[in-house]
Scaffold this active site. Structure first.
Site, PDB file in Angstrom:
ATOM      1  N   GLY A  27       0.815  -1.206   0.000  1.00  0.00           N
ATOM      2  CA  GLY A  27       0.000   0.000   0.000  1.00  0.00           C
ATOM      3  C   GLY A  27       0.854   1.264   0.000  1.00  0.00           C
ATOM      4  O   GLY A  27       2.014   1.241   0.413  1.00  0.00           O
ATOM      5  N   ASN A  28       0.271   2.356  -0.486  1.00  0.00           N
ATOM      6  CA  ASN A  28       0.972   3.638  -0.520  1.00  0.00           C
ATOM      7  C   ASN A  28      -0.031   4.779  -0.542  1.00  0.00           C
ATOM      8  O   ASN A  28      -1.177   4.611  -0.975  1.00  0.00           O
ATOM      9  CB  ASN A  28       1.936   3.710  -1.712  1.00  0.00           C
ATOM     10  CG  ASN A  28       1.402   3.014  -2.940  1.00  0.00           C
ATOM     11  OD1 ASN A  28       0.602   3.559  -3.675  1.00  0.00           O
ATOM     12  ND2 ASN A  28       1.846   1.769  -3.148  1.00  0.00           N
ATOM     13  N   SER A  44       9.276   3.588  -0.403  1.00  0.00           N
ATOM     14  CA  SER A  44       9.324   2.176  -0.789  1.00  0.00           C
ATOM     15  C   SER A  44      10.050   1.378   0.288  1.00  0.00           C
ATOM     16  O   SER A  44      11.092   1.800   0.807  1.00  0.00           O
ATOM     17  CB  SER A  44      10.069   2.037  -2.119  1.00  0.00           C
ATOM     18  OG  SER A  44      10.210   0.687  -2.495  1.00  0.00           O
ATOM     19  N   GLY A  45       9.482   0.232   0.659  1.00  0.00           N
ATOM     20  CA  GLY A  45      10.189  -0.713   1.505  1.00  0.00           C
ATOM     21  C   GLY A  45      10.238  -0.402   2.980  1.00  0.00           C
ATOM     22  O   GLY A  45      11.050  -0.985   3.701  1.00  0.00           O
ATOM     23  N   SER A  75       7.621   5.467  -3.105  1.00  0.00           N
ATOM     24  CA  SER A  75       6.936   4.214  -3.425  1.00  0.00           C
ATOM     25  C   SER A  75       7.123   3.855  -4.889  1.00  0.00           C
ATOM     26  O   SER A  75       7.123   4.720  -5.771  1.00  0.00           O
ATOM     27  CB  SER A  75       5.439   4.361  -3.133  1.00  0.00           C
ATOM     28  OG  SER A  75       4.712   3.298  -3.710  1.00  0.00           O
ATOM     29  N   SER A  76       7.286   2.571  -5.164  1.00  0.00           N
ATOM     30  CA  SER A  76       7.451   2.128  -6.545  1.00  0.00           C
ATOM     31  C   SER A  76       6.196   2.360  -7.375  1.00  0.00           C
ATOM     32  O   SER A  76       6.230   2.263  -8.608  1.00  0.00           O
ATOM     33  CB  SER A  76       7.826   0.639  -6.581  1.00  0.00           C
ATOM     34  OG  SER A  76       6.807  -0.150  -5.987  1.00  0.00           O
ATOM     35  N   GLU A  77       5.077   2.681  -6.710  1.00  0.00           N
ATOM     36  CA  GLU A  77       3.829   2.981  -7.426  1.00  0.00           C
ATOM     37  C   GLU A  77       3.670   4.477  -7.669  1.00  0.00           C
ATOM     38  O   GLU A  77       2.576   4.940  -8.012  1.00  0.00           O
ATOM     39  CB  GLU A  77       2.629   2.471  -6.617  1.00  0.00           C
ATOM     40  CG  GLU A  77       2.598   0.976  -6.383  1.00  0.00           C
ATOM     41  CD  GLU A  77       2.321   0.178  -7.638  1.00  0.00           C
ATOM     42  OE1 GLU A  77       2.117   0.793  -8.710  1.00  0.00           O
ATOM     43  OE2 GLU A  77       2.326  -1.068  -7.551  1.00  0.00           O
ATOM     44  N   HIS A  96      -3.801   3.925  -1.977  1.00  0.00           N
ATOM     45  CA  HIS A  96      -3.719   2.626  -2.651  1.00  0.00           C
ATOM     46  C   HIS A  96      -3.566   1.540  -1.592  1.00  0.00           C
ATOM     47  O   HIS A  96      -2.570   1.519  -0.854  1.00  0.00           O
ATOM     48  CB  HIS A  96      -2.538   2.584  -3.615  1.00  0.00           C
ATOM     49  CG  HIS A  96      -2.313   1.220  -4.213  1.00  0.00           C
ATOM     50  ND1 HIS A  96      -3.277   0.582  -4.972  1.00  0.00           N
ATOM     51  CD2 HIS A  96      -1.262   0.376  -4.149  1.00  0.00           C
ATOM     52  CE1 HIS A  96      -2.812  -0.599  -5.354  1.00  0.00           C
ATOM     53  NE2 HIS A  96      -1.593  -0.754  -4.863  1.00  0.00           N
ATOM     54  N   HIS A 158      -4.306  -6.983  -7.920  1.00  0.00           N
ATOM     55  CA  HIS A 158      -3.395  -6.056  -7.245  1.00  0.00           C
ATOM     56  C   HIS A 158      -4.006  -5.392  -6.012  1.00  0.00           C
ATOM     57  O   HIS A 158      -3.448  -5.456  -4.936  1.00  0.00           O
ATOM     58  CB  HIS A 158      -2.938  -4.994  -8.254  1.00  0.00           C
ATOM     59  CG  HIS A 158      -1.804  -4.152  -7.790  1.00  0.00           C
ATOM     60  ND1 HIS A 158      -0.828  -3.701  -8.641  1.00  0.00           N
ATOM     61  CD2 HIS A 158      -1.481  -3.641  -6.574  1.00  0.00           C
ATOM     62  CE1 HIS A 158       0.052  -2.971  -7.978  1.00  0.00           C
ATOM     63  NE2 HIS A 158      -0.323  -2.926  -6.713  1.00  0.00           N
TER      64      HIS A 158
END
Length: 215
Positions: A27-28, A44-45, A75-77, A96, A158
């Site tokens: 989530g982000n 991220s992470g 975030s990678s998103e 998300h 997803h």
């Protein structure tokens, strides 16, 4: 920079996990600052149990990192968030999440119909953006296109993305969708998978506060 917005993102991200909408590092969440146009987003992470304001990253709409702690990445998103902000001038917050029931519908590739009236809070139907690899521009454009006319959409296999002018409200929409997804699933089971009747979208437009109440 923009410390109060960083505090808000951390608060909402922790709430999302406490509500069961996402677990571990999934989530982000992001906010667009109305004055600078910058986007603040979770990193991220990093799990919510260790998330702090200094982990929140700041970018512009071109993807340039304006501020980030050494070793911390957005975030990678992040492309999904950027593309949503590009197409929705009235949106300043994105949530998300990977909640159980909503994600199950995304895996089954089954849109969530407006099974209860509370669906009005996010636009009624929750359609599904076709599968694209997470973090890609293809996924970002697929999701942002679907969110042009609604405030919630599923990402195939997803999770769920909701948008609003305020991050607390975006999170609330995520909770409404998850509740509707659970009610929908349980009603299908109870009725031997016969589709229940959806709330007519026209009903949403017709609703108004009771005229009998006088102020």
């Amino acid at each position: 920079m923009l410390e109060s917005l960083k505090v808000k993102i951390v608060e909402v991200a922790i709430k999302a996990e406490n509500y069961g909408l996402c677990k571990e590092k999934a989530g982000n969440f992001s906010i667009r600052d109305k004055d600078t146009g910058y986007i603040l987003i979770t990193p991220s992470g990093i799990g919510r149990e260790e998330l702090k304001t200094e982990h929140i990253c700041v970018l512009d709409l071109d993807g340039n990192v304006i501020e980030a702690e050494k070793g911390i990445k957005p975030s990678s998103e992040v492309l999904m968030h950027i593309e949503i902000y590009k197409v929705r001038a009235n949106v300043n917050a994105v949530s998300h999440t990977h909640s159980l029931y909503a994600t199950a519908f995304s895996v089954a590739n089954k849109p969530i119909i407006p099974i209860v009236y509370e669906s009005v809070n996010y636009g009624g139907y929750v359609d599904i953006a076709p599968y694209e690899r997470p973090g890609t521009l293809e996924l970002a454009k697929s999701v942002s296109k679907l969110l042009l006319d609604t405030d919630a959409c599923l990402l195939e296999r997803h999770g769920l993305t909701t948008v609003s002018n305020d991050l607390e409200d975006a999170l609330l929409k995520s909770r409404y969708v998850e509740e509707a997804a659970e009610i929908y699933y349980r009603s299908l089971v109870l009725n031997q998978f016969k589709e229940p009747k959806a709330v007519d979208i026209d009903e949403f437009a017709e609703w108004k506060y009771p005229e009998e109440i006088k102020f």
